[in-house]
Design an enzyme around this catalytic site. Structure first.
Site, PDB file in Angstrom:
ATOM      1  N   TRP A  69       0.508  -0.985   0.288  1.00 47.12           N
ATOM      2  CA  TRP A  69      -0.261  -0.325  -0.233  1.00 47.12           C
ATOM      3  C   TRP A  69       0.525   1.071   0.175  1.00 47.12           C
ATOM      4  O   TRP A  69       0.409   2.679  -0.604  1.00 47.12           O
ATOM      5  CB  TRP A  69      -1.139  -0.292   1.441  1.00 47.12           C
ATOM      6  CG  TRP A  69      -1.888  -1.301   1.252  1.00 47.12           C
ATOM      7  CD1 TRP A  69      -1.655  -1.871   1.690  1.00 47.12           C
ATOM      8  CD2 TRP A  69      -3.018  -1.324   0.112  1.00 47.12           C
ATOM      9  NE1 TRP A  69      -2.600  -2.856   1.494  1.00 47.12           N
ATOM     10  CE2 TRP A  69      -3.434  -2.716  -0.240  1.00 47.12           C
ATOM     11  CE3 TRP A  69      -2.938  -0.793  -0.653  1.00 47.12           C
ATOM     12  CZ2 TRP A  69      -4.525  -3.311  -0.521  1.00 47.12           C
ATOM     13  CZ3 TRP A  69      -4.077  -1.196  -1.908  1.00 47.12           C
ATOM     14  CH2 TRP A  69      -4.800  -2.235  -2.264  1.00 47.12           C
ATOM     15  N   ASP A  74      -2.243   6.734   5.414  1.00 47.62           N
ATOM     16  CA  ASP A  74      -3.105   5.968   4.607  1.00 47.62           C
ATOM     17  C   ASP A  74      -3.864   5.230   6.421  1.00 47.62           C
ATOM     18  O   ASP A  74      -2.462   3.958   6.470  1.00 47.62           O
ATOM     19  CB  ASP A  74      -2.770   4.936   3.872  1.00 47.62           C
ATOM     20  CG  ASP A  74      -3.673   4.267   3.351  1.00 47.62           C
ATOM     21  OD1 ASP A  74      -4.489   4.291   4.015  1.00 47.62           O
ATOM     22  OD2 ASP A  74      -3.356   3.551   2.829  1.00 47.62           O
ATOM     23  N   LYS A 129     -12.710  -1.631   5.532  1.00 48.70           N
ATOM     24  CA  LYS A 129     -11.722  -2.883   6.072  1.00 48.70           C
ATOM     25  C   LYS A 129     -12.466  -2.879   7.856  1.00 48.70           C
ATOM     26  O   LYS A 129     -12.722  -3.234   8.125  1.00 48.70           O
ATOM     27  CB  LYS A 129     -10.628  -2.232   5.941  1.00 48.70           C
ATOM     28  CG  LYS A 129      -9.842  -2.016   4.562  1.00 48.70           C
ATOM     29  CD  LYS A 129      -9.288  -3.467   4.230  1.00 48.70           C
ATOM     30  CE  LYS A 129      -9.192  -3.173   2.986  1.00 48.70           C
ATOM     31  NZ  LYS A 129      -7.644  -2.190   3.055  1.00 48.70           N
TER      32      LYS A 129
HETATM   33  C1  LIG Z   1      -7.536  -1.466   1.505  1.00 45.84           C
HETATM   34  C2  LIG Z   1      -6.670  -0.852   1.828  1.00 45.84           C
HETATM   35  C3  LIG Z   1      -6.223   0.138   0.858  1.00 45.84           C
HETATM   36  C4  LIG Z   1      -7.179   0.775  -1.065  1.00 45.84           C
HETATM   37  O1  LIG Z   1      -8.317   1.377  -0.239  1.00 45.84           O
HETATM   38  P1  LIG Z   1      -9.050   0.814  -1.660  1.00 45.84           P
HETATM   39  O2  LIG Z   1     -10.594   1.740  -0.768  1.00 45.84           O
HETATM   40  O3  LIG Z   1      -9.705  -0.327  -2.168  1.00 45.84           O
HETATM   41  O4  LIG Z   1      -8.696   2.446  -2.751  1.00 45.84           O
HETATM   42  C5  LIG Z   1      -5.552   1.721   0.866  1.00 45.84           C
HETATM   43  N1  LIG Z   1      -4.936   1.473   2.168  1.00 45.84           N
HETATM   44  C6  LIG Z   1      -4.640   0.589   2.986  1.00 45.84           C
HETATM   45  C7  LIG Z   1      -3.394   0.146   3.314  1.00 45.84           C
HETATM   46  C8  LIG Z   1      -5.588  -0.940   1.832  1.00 45.84           C
HETATM   47  O5  LIG Z   1      -5.414  -1.910   3.513  1.00 45.84           O
END
Ligand SMILES: *Cc1c(COP(=O)(O)O)cnc(C)c1O
Length: 356
Positions: A100, A168, A192
């Site tokens: 990521w 993030d 998530k």
């Molecule tokens: C799942 C995830 C993403 C991507 O998320 P999307 O909503 O599918 O764009 C980005 N960063 C992390 C840490 C993730 O777990």
């Protein structure tokens, strides 16, 4: 009974599903579905207002901060962050900690220069960098608080990096207490740990905005979303409502302190089981282990397959590891109960005793 360890989209509290279902049929006794009312109505406006307020309340943030619900998933934030915060001739610092983080770095390079403040690459991302080096002239430092695929999580947040801290938090937002006011910007895709796919949460310290000189398209400029109270255009109303229900559930269940207590208990239980039986091998450096996503392998391919089948036969869903890492990954987000983790640990214990 199904035990859901999916990495994302992932488990949510049952009462959230029930209330969201009711709202699709009849929203708040209006006789109308949540999906067939205008967003600028007295029915929906309070949903957005309460969701934004709850984000700030749970994070204990003051007036400098704004919470937005935006489209496009966390992946959109990989480019929206540098577009709004990084001038073409400037440098932004990024920690390189896995899949990521690398995606975020790639997008930042489209807008300016990137310096790697610390990397976990040498350990194949199974450890986080211990020392960071951030130029004082960097526009910001970006970290990925929880690497969902590698299974690492920052336990000591580098608050004192000297520049605005951008994070993030897609896979650990609202899972623990942090000093949120010391971040400049936090973002997370909802699917998530806090809702349905289709919406991001972006929390911004307003003071870090307005410093880039490029032209920003209207829909991508955070300032426009702030001005319009996160209703610049039609928000993803259903996803925002599910996020609101999840936020209410977090608050009702004791807030972030209680989420952290539960998540710590679940993670201890699982990692203790991994460490107790040599059949299982945890991949991540112990100090950097994620409380959200635990990654381990079984070094015998036959037993690996049998374990997979045993999980399936016992209703354990989503434990197969990410294709880039292999083995197993158990995601233990807020809505995953200690009973589910405990059931998996019993199964692991029995399996290891029989086969190990
Ligand atoms: C799942 C995830 C993403 C991507 O998320 P999307 O909503 O599918 O764009 C980005 N960063 C992390 C840490 C993730 O777990």
């Amino acid at each position: 009974m199904i035990h859901n360890f999916n990495a994302g989209p992932s488990a949510l509290p049952k009462e959230v599903f029930e209330e969201a279902s009711r709202a699709v049929l009849d929203f708040n006794g209006s006789g109308l579905s949540l999906l067939e009312i205008g967003h600028r109505t007295p029915l929906f406006e309070p949903v957005m207002a309460e969701a934004r307020a709850l984000v700030k309340e749970l994070m204990q943030l003051g007036d400098d901060f704004e919470a937005l619900f935006l489209h496009g998933g966390a992946t959109t934030q990989f480019m929206q962050v540098p577009m709004n915060l990084l001038n073409e001739q400037e440098v932004a610092a990024y920690t390189e900690t896995g899949t990521w983080a690398n995606k975020a770095i790639k997008e930042a390079k489209l807008f300016g220069h990137v310096e790697i403040a610390g990397s976990g690459k040498e350990s194949n991302y199974m450890a986080l960098p211990k020392h960071l080096s951030v130029s004082p002239t960097s526009a910001y430092l970006h970290i990925t608080t929880n690497e969902t695929i590698a299974g690492t999580q920052w336990q000591d947040i580098p608050y004192d990096c000297g520049v605005p801290l951008v994070a993030d938090m897609s896979s650990d937002i609202f899972s623990r207490q942090l000093d949120f006011k010391r971040f400049g910007l936090m973002y997370a895709g909802a699917q998530k740990n806090m809702g349905a796919a289709g919406v991001n949460i972006v929390v911004i310290d307003k003071n870090i905005l307005g410093k880039v000189n490029r032209v920003i398209p209207t829909i991508l400029d955070y300032r426009n979303h702030i001005k319009e109270a996160s209703m610049l255009n039609t928000p993803p109303v259903f996803a925002v409502y599910v996020a609101l229900l999840t936020l209410r559930w977090v608050k009702k269940n004791g807030g972030l302190a209680e989420m952290e207590r539960r998540n710590t208990a679940k993670a201890e239980l699982l990692y203790n089981t991994i460490d107790r039986f040599p059949l299982y091998r945890g991949l991540v450096h112990k100090a950097d282990r994620s409380k959200m996503n635990a990654v381990f392998v079984i070094d015998n391919p036959q037993l690996e397959k049998e374990f997979q089948e045993t999980c399936k036969a016992n209703g354990m869903v989503g434990v197969k590891g990410h294709r880039s890492v292999g083995g197993f990954r158990v995601s233990m987000y807020n809505a995953v109960t200690i009973e589910s983790v405990s059931a998996l640990c019993s199964l692991m214990e029995t399996f290891a005793t029989q086969k190990g």
